[in-house]
Enzyme design. Structure first.
Site, PDB file in Angstrom:
ATOM      1  NE  ARG A  48      47.615  25.824  53.437  1.00  0.00           N
ATOM      2  CZ  ARG A  48      47.717  25.719  54.767  1.00  0.00           C
ATOM      3  NH1 ARG A  48      47.607  26.798  55.521  1.00  0.00           N
ATOM      4  NH2 ARG A  48      47.909  24.546  55.331  1.00  0.00           N
ATOM      5  CE1 TYR A  99      35.007  44.974  41.699  1.00  0.00           C
ATOM      6  CE2 TYR A  99      35.745  44.122  43.813  1.00  0.00           C
ATOM      7  CZ  TYR A  99      35.413  43.913  42.487  1.00  0.00           C
ATOM      8  OH  TYR A  99      35.499  42.658  41.957  1.00  0.00           O
ATOM      9  CG  ASP A 170      40.649  49.567  46.160  1.00  0.00           C
ATOM     10  OD1 ASP A 170      41.553  49.642  45.305  1.00  0.00           O
ATOM     11  OD2 ASP A 170      39.678  48.801  46.042  1.00  0.00           O
ATOM     12  CE  LYS A 195      38.993  45.463  38.643  1.00  0.00           C
ATOM     13  NZ  LYS A 195      39.074  44.350  39.615  1.00  0.00           N
TER      14      LYS A 195
END
Length: 375
Positions: A48, A99, A170, A195
């Site tokens: 982790r 978004y 973003d 993306k």
């Protein structure tokens, strides 16, 4: 990992960074490391906290954006970590067209009294600056999804800095090949690596990049404690996609620009939205039924949400109930791929012709219960 690369073009950085040492018998790529636990005494200790595949990806995207990168399990996980930086009761300024996943998190947080939200037209610089007084965070999306408005990031970041407001940009649509928000004054850059970064519609992953050591430490803590970590395989695939981002983006952008030129004046369209760069364009048809007929008539372009893959996809955005009501019901977002532009034009142009011939009148019914968190 490899030493820092200086004075290299972005196209070269995408290929050269994040490699193993240039020594005999070293592999060219960091092998896939499937490990939850490491021998004690080093920097990793537990899965982790770190993974060689994350590190290779982070080195490469960080070099391209000009900062230090953290990989997350998804763009939504990265968004949640950033929003967690906002103090209780703080106010967030966000584009009204963004978004849906971002807006969904903001809606939930505001409804629980976690923070307040002010929505703005991000292209109206004066209105955004006016909204910054007393804000804790300015969220910039540029170009916006799916309206494709462009923000003046440099001016907004300068105004935010003067007002003591944290700036997050973003950069999913533009990528660091077309826009570097950190150089324009943003504090944090965020990506849905799902993306264009990965580019093959087979990865879900997110990332943030910053130059601020304190912010990096806070975000690292949140990623570790919340478990918002990518799998080694996702990081491996995302880096493999990132290697070809410059080539994919160049081809898809050329296709998008040529399609805009060829569609200009088409009788089925009331508007074409394209900021002049990038791989995403939106076309507006007279109503929902005509837009749905257009989408249904394509065969090469696939009807699917999300974007940024090598294949061309499209969808009518107002089919999702969570889409902003200021988005026209007939708007179809097209994520342009790397196919030959003549084939794309034949497919999309033929579908537009079919939609025009259908001469369907009246808007289609809006869906009553769709998720608000769609691509």
């Amino acid at each position: 990992m490899s030493a820092p690369h200086e004075n290299l073009h972005p196209e070269t950085l995408a290929v050269a960074v994040g490699r193993p040492a240039n020594e005999p018998d070293q592999p060219l790529n960091v092998p896939l490391v499937l490990a939850s636990t490491y021998i004690a005494g080093g920097d990793l200790e537990y899965g982790r906290y770190g993974n060689p595949n994350w590190t290779a990806f982070e080195e490469t995207l960080g070099a391209l954006e000009g900062g230090r990168c953290l990989a997350f399990s998804s763009g939504q996980a990265a968004t949640a970590a950033v929003l967690d930086l906002v103090p209780i009761g703080g106010r967030i300024v966000v584009p009204r067209h963004s978004y849906q996943g971002t807006l969904g998190q903001l809606t939930l947080g505001e409804g629980r009294g976690r923070f307040a939200v002010t929505k703005v037209d991000i292209a109206d610089t004066g209105a955004v600056v006016a909204a910054l007084d007393g804000a804790a965070l300015l969220w910039i999306e540029s170009p916006t999804n799916p309206a494709l408005e462009v923000a003046d990031i440099a001016r907004l970041a300068d105004a935010a800095r003067s007002a003591g407001v944290l700036v997050v940009a973003d950069n999913t649509f533009a990528t660091p090949m077309l826009q570097k928000p950190l150089e324009l004054g943003a504090d944090i850059v965020l990506h849905s690596a799902t993306k264009l970064i990965s580019g093959h519609s087979d990865v879900i992953m997110g990332a943030v990049v910053t130059r601020d050591d304190a912010l990096l430490a806070e975000l690292t803590t949140r990623r570790s404690l919340h478990g918002a970590i990518p799998s080694p395989l996702e990081a491996y695939l995302a880096l493999r996609g990132l290697r070809t981002l410059p080539l994919r983006l160049e081809r898809a952008q050329q296709n998008a620009q040529e399609l805009v030129r060829r569609f200009e004046g088409h009788g089925a369209l009331t508007d074409i939205r394209y900021p002049g760069f990038g791989t995403i364009l939106s076309v507006v048809l007279p109503d929902a039924a005509t837009a749905d007929a257009f989408v249904a008539a394509t065969s090469l372009a696939r009807h699917a949400t999300s974007l940024g893959g090598v294949e061309t996809t499209l969808e009518r955005r107002r089919r999702w109930a969570g889409e902003a009501q200021t988005i026209p019901v007939g708007l179809v977002r097209i994520s342009v791929g790397v196919e030959h532009v003549d084939d794309l034009h034949r497919d999309l142009g033929g579908a537009l012709d079919a939609a025009l011939r259908a001469d369907v009148n009246g808007a289609a019914d809006e869906p009553a219960d769709q998720s608000i968190m769609k691509g």
